[in-house]
Design an enzyme around this catalytic site. Structure first.
Site, mmCIF file in Angstrom:
data_model
loop_
_atom_site.group_PDB
_atom_site.id
_atom_site.type_symbol
_atom_site.label_atom_id
_atom_site.label_comp_id
_atom_site.label_asym_id
_atom_site.label_seq_id
_atom_site.Cartn_x
_atom_site.Cartn_y
_atom_site.Cartn_z
ATOM 1 N N ASN A 30 0.866 -1.187 0.000
ATOM 2 C CA ASN A 30 0.000 0.000 0.000
ATOM 3 C C ASN A 30 0.896 1.229 0.000
ATOM 4 O OD1 ASN A 30 0.469 0.907 2.839
ATOM 5 N ND2 ASN A 30 -0.437 -1.076 3.297
ATOM 6 N N GLY A 38 -2.406 -9.820 3.883
ATOM 7 C CA GLY A 38 -2.245 -10.514 2.603
ATOM 8 C C GLY A 38 -0.805 -10.832 2.255
ATOM 9 N N VAL A 39 -0.484 -10.672 0.990
ATOM 10 C CA VAL A 39 0.865 -11.014 0.520
ATOM 11 C C VAL A 39 1.915 -10.069 1.133
ATOM 12 C CG1 VAL A 39 0.812 -9.699 -1.657
ATOM 13 C CG2 VAL A 39 2.089 -11.814 -1.530
ATOM 14 N N ASP A 40 1.525 -8.834 1.370
ATOM 15 C CA ASP A 40 2.406 -7.831 1.988
ATOM 16 C C ASP A 40 2.849 -8.313 3.386
ATOM 17 O OD1 ASP A 40 3.724 -5.439 2.395
ATOM 18 O OD2 ASP A 40 1.916 -4.209 2.582
ATOM 19 N N SER A 127 -3.860 -6.459 -6.331
ATOM 20 C CA SER A 127 -5.185 -5.820 -6.132
ATOM 21 C C SER A 127 -6.370 -6.766 -6.005
ATOM 22 C CB SER A 127 -5.518 -4.805 -7.248
ATOM 23 O OG SER A 127 -4.833 -3.600 -7.046
HETATM 24 N N1 AR6 Z 1 1.799 -15.723 -2.011
HETATM 25 C C1 AR6 Z 1 1.137 -15.429 -3.149
HETATM 26 N N2 AR6 Z 1 -0.048 -14.800 -3.175
HETATM 27 C C2 AR6 Z 1 -0.586 -14.459 -1.987
HETATM 28 C C3 AR6 Z 1 0.048 -14.721 -0.747
HETATM 29 C C4 AR6 Z 1 1.296 -15.392 -0.798
HETATM 30 N N3 AR6 Z 1 1.984 -15.682 0.306
HETATM 31 N N4 AR6 Z 1 -0.753 -14.242 0.240
HETATM 32 C C5 AR6 Z 1 -1.847 -13.716 -0.347
HETATM 33 N N5 AR6 Z 1 -1.759 -13.853 -1.691
HETATM 34 P P1 AR6 Z 1 -3.642 -8.910 -1.188
HETATM 35 P P2 AR6 Z 1 -4.153 -6.407 -2.657
HETATM 36 C C6 AR6 Z 1 -2.681 -13.424 -2.742
HETATM 37 O O1 AR6 Z 1 -4.816 -8.689 -0.322
HETATM 38 O O2 AR6 Z 1 -5.509 -6.892 -3.047
HETATM 39 C C7 AR6 Z 1 -2.337 -5.501 2.097
HETATM 40 O O3 AR6 Z 1 -2.820 -5.330 3.405
HETATM 41 C C8 AR6 Z 1 -4.125 -13.185 -2.388
HETATM 42 O O4 AR6 Z 1 -4.830 -14.423 -2.291
HETATM 43 O O5 AR6 Z 1 -2.385 -9.397 -0.547
HETATM 44 O O6 AR6 Z 1 -3.289 -5.764 -3.693
HETATM 45 C C9 AR6 Z 1 -1.488 -4.335 1.620
HETATM 46 O O7 AR6 Z 1 -0.755 -3.753 2.665
HETATM 47 C C10 AR6 Z 1 -4.583 -12.341 -3.547
HETATM 48 O O8 AR6 Z 1 -4.903 -13.173 -4.649
HETATM 49 O O9 AR6 Z 1 -3.234 -7.553 -2.003
HETATM 50 C C11 AR6 Z 1 -2.511 -3.396 1.061
HETATM 51 O O10 AR6 Z 1 -3.083 -2.588 2.065
HETATM 52 C C12 AR6 Z 1 -3.338 -11.549 -3.929
HETATM 53 O O11 AR6 Z 1 -2.258 -12.169 -3.226
HETATM 54 C C13 AR6 Z 1 -3.566 -4.321 0.489
HETATM 55 O O12 AR6 Z 1 -3.456 -5.534 1.216
HETATM 56 C C14 AR6 Z 1 -3.394 -10.089 -3.543
HETATM 57 O O13 AR6 Z 1 -4.088 -9.924 -2.331
HETATM 58 C C15 AR6 Z 1 -3.313 -4.634 -0.964
HETATM 59 O O14 AR6 Z 1 -4.382 -5.396 -1.458
#
Ligand code: AR6
Length: 182
Positions: A30, A38-40, A127
Site C-alpha cells: 500500500n 495478505g501477501v504484503d 489488487s
Molecule cells: N503468495 C502469493 N499470493 C498471496 C500470498 C502469498 N503468500 N498471500 C496472499 N496472496 P492482497 P491487494 C494473494 O490482499 O488486493 C495488504 O494489506 C491473495 O490471495 O495481498 O493488492 C497491503 O498492505 C490475492 O490473490 O493484495 C494493502 O493494504 C493476492 O495475493 C492491500 O493488502 C493479492 O491480495 C493490498 O491489497
C-alpha cells in the site's frame, strides 16, 4: 503452466510467493510502504525487519509510493535478492481509472526490474485480495501488460504465483485469451 513469448518464459504456478527461488518478487503493498495483511504481511514476516527498514528510508526520501508506481528493496531473509513493492488500485467499480492504474503497477515493476538488471521476477495477483479487483478482469490486465512490455524489453522468466487453485485456473484461462494469437 508455461509458455515462451519473445524468448521470455512465462510461468503460472499455484503457491506461496515467499517461497520462490527467483531474483525478485513483487509485493502488492500500500502507499505507506509500512506493511499490511495478505501477501504484503507474508513478505514482511518471512523476509524480516531489513525490508521494513528500507521501506521506511524510501518513505523518508519520497513519502511512500503512489498507486501504480514501484520501489525496490532488499529481500532480507527471503530466497530472492530483491522485493519490488508496487501499489495496485482499490476496486471502486471500474470507472475510476482502475485498469490503467493496475497496468501501471505491472509496467513500472517490470521497468524498475529492468533498470536493476533483474532478469527473473515473480508477481502475485495484485489488487485482487483486500483491494477487491475482480480477478478475471485483473488477470487479463496483468497478462496483457506483461505481453506489451515483452515487446520492448526481454526477461529470462516472468512468474505469476497464484495463491489458490481457483485463482490459478482463472489465470490459465486468461493466458489462453491474451496469448491466443501467439
Ligand atoms: N503468495 C502469493 N499470493 C498471496 C500470498 C502469498 N503468500 N498471500 C496472499 N496472496 P492482497 P491487494 C494473494 O490482499 O488486493 C495488504 O494489506 C491473495 O490471495 O495481498 O493488492 C497491503 O498492505 C490475492 O490473490 O493484495 C494493502 O493494504 C493476492 O495475493 C492491500 O493488502 C493479492 O491480495 C493490498 O491489497
Amino acid at each position: 503452466m508455461e509458455l515462451i513469448y519473445k524468448n521470455t518464459k512465462i510461468n503460472l504456478i499455484q503457491g506461496d510467493i515467499t517461497k520462490q527461488k527467483i531474483e525478485a518478487i513483487v509485493n502488492a503493498a500500500n502507499s505507506t510502504l509500512l506493511g499490511g495483511g495478505g501477501v504484503d504481511g507474508a513478505i514482511h514476516k518471512a523476509g524480516g525487519p531489513e525490508i521494513l527498514r528500507e521501506c521506511k528510508a524510501i518513505r523518508k526520501k519520497q513519502g511512500g509510493c503512489h498507486v501504480g508506481e514501484a520501489v525496490i528493496t532488499t529481500a532480507g531473509n527471503l530466497p530472492s535478492k530483491y522485493v519490488i513493492h508496487t501499489v495496485g488500485p482499490i476496486w471502486r467499480g471500474g470507472t475510476n481509472n482502475e485498469p490503467i492504474l493496475l497496468a501501471n503497477a505491472y509496467k513500472n515493476s517490470l521497468k524498475l526490474a529492468h533498470k536493476n538488471n533483474i532478469k527473473s521476477i515473480a508477481f502475485p495477483s495484485i489488487s485482487t485480495g483486500v483491494y477487491g479487483y475482480p480477478i478475471e478482469k485483473a488477470s487479463i490486465i496483468a497478462l496483457t501488460t506483461v505481453k506489451n512490455v515483452l515487446d520492448k524489453i526481454s526477461f529470462k522468466e516472468i512468474r505469476f504465483i497464484l495463491f489458490s487453485n481457483k485463482d490459478f485456473n482463472i489465470y490459465v484461462s486468461s493466458v489462453q485469451k491474451v496469448f491466443e494469437d501467439y
